[in-house]
Scaffold this motif. Structure first.
Motif, PDB file in Angstrom:
ATOM      1  N   ILE A  97       0.885  -1.214  -0.117  1.00 42.36           N
ATOM      2  CA  ILE A  97      -0.024  -0.030  -0.024  1.00 42.36           C
ATOM      3  C   ILE A  97       1.067   1.513  -0.185  1.00 42.36           C
ATOM      4  O   ILE A  97       1.950   0.991   0.763  1.00 42.36           O
ATOM      5  CB  ILE A  97      -0.777   0.249   1.094  1.00 42.36           C
ATOM      6  N   PRO A  98       0.447   1.947  -0.962  1.00 41.71           N
ATOM      7  CA  PRO A  98       1.692   3.344  -0.594  1.00 41.71           C
ATOM      8  C   PRO A  98       1.135   4.586   0.724  1.00 41.71           C
ATOM      9  O   PRO A  98       0.527   3.654   1.336  1.00 41.71           O
ATOM     10  CB  PRO A  98       0.400   4.700  -1.784  1.00 41.71           C
ATOM     11  N   GLU A  99       2.271   5.011   1.287  1.00 37.51           N
ATOM     12  CA  GLU A  99       2.287   5.022   2.428  1.00 37.51           C
ATOM     13  C   GLU A  99       1.565   6.446   2.635  1.00 37.51           C
ATOM     14  O   GLU A  99       0.612   6.620   3.606  1.00 37.51           O
ATOM     15  CB  GLU A  99       3.296   6.083   2.545  1.00 37.51           C
ATOM     16  N   SER A 100       1.312   7.531   1.740  1.00 40.66           N
ATOM     17  CA  SER A 100      -0.493   8.154   1.628  1.00 40.66           C
ATOM     18  C   SER A 100      -1.393   7.814   1.982  1.00 40.66           C
ATOM     19  O   SER A 100      -1.806   8.168   2.540  1.00 40.66           O
ATOM     20  CB  SER A 100      -0.004   8.751   0.159  1.00 40.66           C
ATOM     21  N   THR A 101      -2.062   6.358   0.870  1.00 40.08           N
ATOM     22  CA  THR A 101      -2.957   5.674   1.348  1.00 40.08           C
ATOM     23  C   THR A 101      -3.325   5.529   2.431  1.00 40.08           C
ATOM     24  O   THR A 101      -4.245   5.474   3.165  1.00 40.08           O
ATOM     25  CB  THR A 101      -2.791   5.171  -0.039  1.00 40.08           C
ATOM     26  N   TYR A 102      -2.385   4.278   3.371  1.00 37.29           N
ATOM     27  CA  TYR A 102      -2.078   3.587   4.213  1.00 37.29           C
ATOM     28  C   TYR A 102      -2.105   5.000   5.618  1.00 37.29           C
ATOM     29  O   TYR A 102      -3.250   4.669   6.427  1.00 37.29           O
ATOM     30  CB  TYR A 102      -0.501   3.057   4.712  1.00 37.29           C
ATOM     31  N   GLN A 112      -9.496  -0.731   9.003  1.00 31.78           N
ATOM     32  CA  GLN A 112      -8.753  -2.315   9.785  1.00 31.78           C
ATOM     33  C   GLN A 112      -9.416  -2.921  10.246  1.00 31.78           C
ATOM     34  O   GLN A 112      -8.436  -4.441   9.937  1.00 31.78           O
ATOM     35  CB  GLN A 112      -8.077  -0.888  11.216  1.00 31.78           C
ATOM     36  N   LYS A 113     -11.377  -3.531  10.267  1.00 31.03           N
ATOM     37  CA  LYS A 113     -11.311  -3.827  11.073  1.00 31.03           C
ATOM     38  C   LYS A 113     -11.280  -5.281   9.412  1.00 31.03           C
ATOM     39  O   LYS A 113     -11.475  -6.407   9.512  1.00 31.03           O
ATOM     40  CB  LYS A 113     -13.241  -3.861  11.351  1.00 31.03           C
TER      41      LYS A 113
END
Length: 137
Positions: A97-102, A112-113
């Motif tokens: 996952i790209p950092e900005s999206t994360y 998260q769930k």
């Protein structure tokens, strides 16, 4: 073969960490179903380090709807997880996952769930500087 928007950037980041790319893409044939793990132009990269084998589904989340991209990623991850478990169970599957999206979308409780529910391991990467920021097991 179509590739994810950040495919090459992620591959370079993985190699910077000392990973040897062994498959690009990682192909499987399970129950007479061929998986190129390339569905939706999202390739799976497989690598080995210190005897540990991994497979990585790279996502860019650059489409018009992050939620739609997420739904696609969850579905693909689940399919790939099941097939990989049958094909090569010692290989661990990760979702990149790209950092900005994360840092934005993936901080939402429902996201998260969902990740927790499917048991996804994550690799957070910065495509601009071709760097892996975090491994989340």
């Amino acid at each position: 073969m179509a590739r994810d928007f950040y495919h090459n950037d992620f591959r370079k980041a993985l190699e910077k960490e000392g990973w040897l790319i062994t498959h690009d893409p990682y192909e499987m044939n399970v129950d007479q179903i061929g998986y190129e793990i390339d569905l939706g132009a999202e390739p799976l990269v497989a690598a080995e380090k210190d005897g540990k084998k991994i497979a990585i589904e790279i996502k860019s989340f650059v489409g018009p709807s992050r939620l739609n991209e997420f739904h696609k990623a969850v579905g693909q991850f689940n399919d790939y997880y099941v097939a990989l478990e049958m094909w090569e169970p010692e290989r661990v599957l990760y979702l990149a996952i790209p950092e900005s999206t994360y840092n934005s979308f993936f901080q939402k409780t429902v996201i998260q769930k969902s990740i927790e529910r499917i048991g996804a391991k994550l690799v957070i990467y910065n495509p601009q500087i071709q760097l892996i920021v975090q491994w989340i097991n």
